[in-house]
Design a protein around this motif. Structure first.
Motif, PDB file in Angstrom:
ATOM      1  N   SER A   1       0.829  -1.209   0.000  1.00 60.84           N
ATOM      2  CA  SER A   1       0.000   0.000   0.000  1.00 60.84           C
ATOM      3  C   SER A   1       0.858   1.252   0.000  1.00 60.84           C
ATOM      4  O   SER A   1       0.595   2.199  -0.742  1.00 60.84           O
ATOM      5  CB  SER A   1      -0.910   0.022   1.230  1.00 60.84           C
ATOM      6  N   ILE A   2       1.895   1.245   0.802  1.00 55.27           N
ATOM      7  CA  ILE A   2       2.763   2.412   0.908  1.00 55.27           C
ATOM      8  C   ILE A   2       3.513   2.644  -0.402  1.00 55.27           C
ATOM      9  O   ILE A   2       3.587   3.772  -0.898  1.00 55.27           O
ATOM     10  CB  ILE A   2       3.744   2.251   2.088  1.00 55.27           C
ATOM     11  N   VAL A   3       4.054   1.594  -0.992  1.00 58.50           N
ATOM     12  CA  VAL A   3       4.787   1.731  -2.256  1.00 58.50           C
ATOM     13  C   VAL A   3       3.859   2.231  -3.356  1.00 58.50           C
ATOM     14  O   VAL A   3       4.224   3.142  -4.117  1.00 58.50           O
ATOM     15  CB  VAL A   3       5.450   0.390  -2.654  1.00 58.50           C
ATOM     16  N   ILE A   4       2.675   1.684  -3.434  1.00 59.08           N
ATOM     17  CA  ILE A   4       1.719   2.094  -4.473  1.00 59.08           C
ATOM     18  C   ILE A   4       1.353   3.563  -4.317  1.00 59.08           C
ATOM     19  O   ILE A   4       1.396   4.337  -5.280  1.00 59.08           O
ATOM     20  CB  ILE A   4       0.459   1.209  -4.440  1.00 59.08           C
ATOM     21  N   LEU A   5       0.996   3.947  -3.105  1.00 58.18           N
ATOM     22  CA  LEU A   5       0.597   5.341  -2.892  1.00 58.18           C
ATOM     23  C   LEU A   5       1.757   6.308  -3.101  1.00 58.18           C
ATOM     24  O   LEU A   5       1.587   7.368  -3.691  1.00 58.18           O
ATOM     25  CB  LEU A   5       0.009   5.518  -1.488  1.00 58.18           C
ATOM     26  N   ARG A   6       2.933   5.924  -2.646  1.00 56.92           N
ATOM     27  CA  ARG A   6       4.079   6.831  -2.727  1.00 56.92           C
ATOM     28  C   ARG A   6       4.614   6.974  -4.161  1.00 56.92           C
ATOM     29  O   ARG A   6       4.838   8.063  -4.649  1.00 56.92           O
ATOM     30  CB  ARG A   6       5.207   6.347  -1.796  1.00 56.92           C
ATOM     31  N   TYR A   7       4.813   5.850  -4.835  1.00 58.55           N
ATOM     32  CA  TYR A   7       5.478   5.900  -6.130  1.00 58.55           C
ATOM     33  C   TYR A   7       4.539   5.848  -7.333  1.00 58.55           C
ATOM     34  O   TYR A   7       4.834   6.442  -8.362  1.00 58.55           O
ATOM     35  CB  TYR A   7       6.530   4.789  -6.233  1.00 58.55           C
ATOM     36  N   PHE A   8       3.430   5.140  -7.225  1.00 61.20           N
ATOM     37  CA  PHE A   8       2.530   5.039  -8.367  1.00 61.20           C
ATOM     38  C   PHE A   8       1.475   6.133  -8.346  1.00 61.20           C
ATOM     39  O   PHE A   8       0.978   6.536  -9.389  1.00 61.20           O
ATOM     40  CB  PHE A   8       1.881   3.654  -8.429  1.00 61.20           C
ATOM     41  N   GLU A   9       1.105   6.598  -7.155  1.00 65.82           N
ATOM     42  CA  GLU A   9       0.149   7.700  -7.045  1.00 65.82           C
ATOM     43  C   GLU A   9       0.843   9.017  -6.725  1.00 65.82           C
ATOM     44  O   GLU A   9       0.191  10.038  -6.575  1.00 65.82           O
ATOM     45  CB  GLU A   9      -0.908   7.384  -5.982  1.00 65.82           C
ATOM     46  N   ASP A  10       2.164   8.980  -6.583  1.00 64.44           N
ATOM     47  CA  ASP A  10       2.996  10.163  -6.393  1.00 64.44           C
ATOM     48  C   ASP A  10       2.561  11.018  -5.206  1.00 64.44           C
ATOM     49  O   ASP A  10       2.533  12.239  -5.283  1.00 64.44           O
ATOM     50  CB  ASP A  10       3.015  10.993  -7.679  1.00 64.44           C
ATOM     51  N   MET A  11       2.222  10.360  -4.114  1.00 65.38           N
ATOM     52  CA  MET A  11       1.836  11.074  -2.899  1.00 65.38           C
ATOM     53  C   MET A  11       3.062  11.316  -2.036  1.00 65.38           C
ATOM     54  O   MET A  11       4.013  10.538  -2.064  1.00 65.38           O
ATOM     55  CB  MET A  11       0.821  10.264  -2.089  1.00 65.38           C
ATOM     56  N   LYS A  12       3.007  12.381  -1.271  1.00 63.83           N
ATOM     57  CA  LYS A  12       4.062  12.657  -0.308  1.00 63.83           C
ATOM     58  C   LYS A  12       3.887  11.715   0.878  1.00 63.83           C
ATOM     59  O   LYS A  12       2.817  11.172   1.111  1.00 63.83           O
ATOM     60  CB  LYS A  12       3.972  14.103   0.156  1.00 63.83           C
ATOM     61  N   ILE A  13       4.977  11.532   1.636  1.00 62.07           N
ATOM     62  CA  ILE A  13       4.956  10.648   2.806  1.00 62.07           C
ATOM     63  C   ILE A  13       3.824  11.046   3.754  1.00 62.07           C
ATOM     64  O   ILE A  13       3.107  10.191   4.270  1.00 62.07           O
ATOM     65  CB  ILE A  13       6.314  10.687   3.551  1.00 62.07           C
TER      66      ILE A  13
ATOM     67  N   VAL B   1       0.516   9.891   2.378  1.00 59.51           N
ATOM     68  CA  VAL B   1       0.385   8.436   2.535  1.00 59.51           C
ATOM     69  C   VAL B   1      -0.005   8.113   3.978  1.00 59.51           C
ATOM     70  O   VAL B   1      -0.890   7.291   4.230  1.00 59.51           O
ATOM     71  CB  VAL B   1       1.690   7.707   2.147  1.00 59.51           C
ATOM     72  N   ALA B   2       0.652   8.769   4.920  1.00 60.14           N
ATOM     73  CA  ALA B   2       0.347   8.551   6.334  1.00 60.14           C
ATOM     74  C   ALA B   2      -1.106   8.906   6.637  1.00 60.14           C
ATOM     75  O   ALA B   2      -1.786   8.184   7.378  1.00 60.14           O
ATOM     76  CB  ALA B   2       1.285   9.374   7.214  1.00 60.14           C
ATOM     77  N   GLU B   3      -1.574   9.981   6.041  1.00 63.13           N
ATOM     78  CA  GLU B   3      -2.962  10.382   6.278  1.00 63.13           C
ATOM     79  C   GLU B   3      -3.939   9.387   5.668  1.00 63.13           C
ATOM     80  O   GLU B   3      -4.914   8.997   6.301  1.00 63.13           O
ATOM     81  CB  GLU B   3      -3.203  11.780   5.697  1.00 63.13           C
ATOM     82  N   VAL B   4      -3.676   8.949   4.439  1.00 63.27           N
ATOM     83  CA  VAL B   4      -4.565   7.992   3.775  1.00 63.27           C
ATOM     84  C   VAL B   4      -4.626   6.681   4.548  1.00 63.27           C
ATOM     85  O   VAL B   4      -5.691   6.112   4.752  1.00 63.27           O
ATOM     86  CB  VAL B   4      -4.116   7.739   2.316  1.00 63.27           C
ATOM     87  N   LEU B   5      -3.476   6.208   4.999  1.00 63.55           N
ATOM     88  CA  LEU B   5      -3.419   4.925   5.705  1.00 63.55           C
ATOM     89  C   LEU B   5      -3.645   5.063   7.204  1.00 63.55           C
ATOM     90  O   LEU B   5      -3.622   4.059   7.925  1.00 63.55           O
ATOM     91  CB  LEU B   5      -2.080   4.231   5.423  1.00 63.55           C
ATOM     92  N   GLN B   6      -3.813   6.294   7.660  1.00 63.79           N
ATOM     93  CA  GLN B   6      -4.057   6.581   9.078  1.00 63.79           C
ATOM     94  C   GLN B   6      -2.963   5.986   9.963  1.00 63.79           C
ATOM     95  O   GLN B   6      -3.215   5.262  10.923  1.00 63.79           O
ATOM     96  CB  GLN B   6      -5.432   6.073   9.512  1.00 63.79           C
ATOM     97  N   GLU B   7      -1.736   6.289   9.583  1.00 59.63           N
ATOM     98  CA  GLU B   7      -0.563   5.823  10.313  1.00 59.63           C
ATOM     99  C   GLU B   7       0.333   7.014  10.631  1.00 59.63           C
ATOM    100  O   GLU B   7       0.222   8.077  10.022  1.00 59.63           O
ATOM    101  CB  GLU B   7       0.247   4.819   9.477  1.00 59.63           C
ATOM    102  N   ASN B   8       1.257   6.813  11.543  1.00 54.81           N
ATOM    103  CA  ASN B   8       2.253   7.814  11.899  1.00 54.81           C
ATOM    104  C   ASN B   8       3.234   7.981  10.732  1.00 54.81           C
ATOM    105  O   ASN B   8       3.582   7.007  10.060  1.00 54.81           O
ATOM    106  CB  ASN B   8       2.983   7.324  13.165  1.00 54.81           C
ATOM    107  N   VAL B   9       3.704   9.194  10.503  1.00 55.11           N
ATOM    108  CA  VAL B   9       4.646   9.468   9.410  1.00 55.11           C
ATOM    109  C   VAL B   9       5.909   8.625   9.561  1.00 55.11           C
ATOM    110  O   VAL B   9       6.414   8.068   8.579  1.00 55.11           O
ATOM    111  CB  VAL B   9       4.992  10.978   9.355  1.00 55.11           C
ATOM    112  N   ASN B  10       6.423   8.504  10.782  1.00 57.75           N
ATOM    113  CA  ASN B  10       7.640   7.701  10.987  1.00 57.75           C
ATOM    114  C   ASN B  10       7.399   6.226  10.692  1.00 57.75           C
ATOM    115  O   ASN B  10       8.288   5.540  10.177  1.00 57.75           O
ATOM    116  CB  ASN B  10       8.173   7.895  12.413  1.00 57.75           C
ATOM    117  N   THR B  11       6.209   5.739  10.993  1.00 57.73           N
ATOM    118  CA  THR B  11       5.863   4.351  10.678  1.00 57.73           C
ATOM    119  C   THR B  11       5.865   4.145   9.176  1.00 57.73           C
ATOM    120  O   THR B  11       6.394   3.149   8.665  1.00 57.73           O
ATOM    121  CB  THR B  11       4.474   4.000  11.251  1.00 57.73           C
ATOM    122  N   ILE B  12       5.314   5.118   8.444  1.00 59.97           N
ATOM    123  CA  ILE B  12       5.281   5.037   6.982  1.00 59.97           C
ATOM    124  C   ILE B  12       6.694   5.043   6.421  1.00 59.97           C
ATOM    125  O   ILE B  12       7.032   4.256   5.533  1.00 59.97           O
ATOM    126  CB  ILE B  12       4.445   6.195   6.387  1.00 59.97           C
ATOM    127  N   LYS B  13       7.544   5.910   6.946  1.00 59.90           N
ATOM    128  CA  LYS B  13       8.939   5.974   6.467  1.00 59.90           C
ATOM    129  C   LYS B  13       9.645   4.643   6.703  1.00 59.90           C
ATOM    130  O   LYS B  13      10.351   4.137   5.829  1.00 59.90           O
ATOM    131  CB  LYS B  13       9.691   7.097   7.176  1.00 59.90           C
TER     132      LYS B  13
END
Length: 168
Positions: free
Chosen positions: A118-130, A133-145
């Motif tokens: 999910s993170i790879v798709i949103l970050r690289y294929f949907e060109d979202m910022k970290i 991605v964190a907001e969409v997946l409702q996760e902490n930014v550091n967790t996403i990184k």
């Protein structure tokens, strides 16, 4: 914001990002009809629950979260049944060399656990910022990184293994 203004904003967002929305759903379910059903259901749910949106500026991320959640629900319900088109089936069964250079990447992505994919798709294929991605997946930014780093490491290992197998 009034309900009618919110609906107009939502419709504008959906119209502006329709290709990305479909591509996001398709990246999960790998089937055109199912992806279209998910997009349709996402639009319906968004319109019904538009008044629950607290920040109209985050409408795109809010809608993408709906698409991701419905896609994941679909996969859970259908236990990830993979439908393969005739062309892909032919390339697997013919024993010929791989004519599609991205096929290894697609296969490696499919083998990633969903929390990484999910993170790879949103970050690289949907060109979202970290942060998005964190907001969409409702996760902490550091967790996403951290998960993004782990996902890229797993992809690199998988792709290196695939290329070394081809050499042998």
């Amino acid at each position: 914001m009034l309900q009618s203004e919110l609906e107009e904003c939502l419709i504008r967002c959906i119209t502006d990002h329709q290709t990305n929305i479909y591509r996001l759903a398709f990246s999960y379910v790998r089937n055109t009809e199912d992806a279209l059903d998910i997009v349709q259901e996402s639009i319906h749910r968004a319109l019904v629950s538009a008044e629950s949106l607290k920040n109209p500026d985050a409408i795109k991320n809010w809608f993408f979260r709906i698409v991701v959640n419905l896609s994941l629900d679909f996969l859970r319900k259908h236990k990830r049944i993979r439908i393969v088109d005739d062309e892909t089936l032919e390339s697997y069964s013919s024993g010929t060399t791989d004519d599609y250079p991205d096929l290894d990447l697609k296969r490696a992505l499919e083998e990633l656990p969903m929390k990484y994919r999910s993170i790879v798709i949103l970050r690289y294929f949907e060109d979202m910022k970290i942060e998005e991605v964190a907001e969409v997946l409702q996760e902490n930014v550091n967790t996403i990184k951290t998960r993004l780093y782990q996902a890229l490491r797993l992809l690199r290992i998988q792709l290196n293994d695939d290329s070394s197998e081809e050499v042998q």
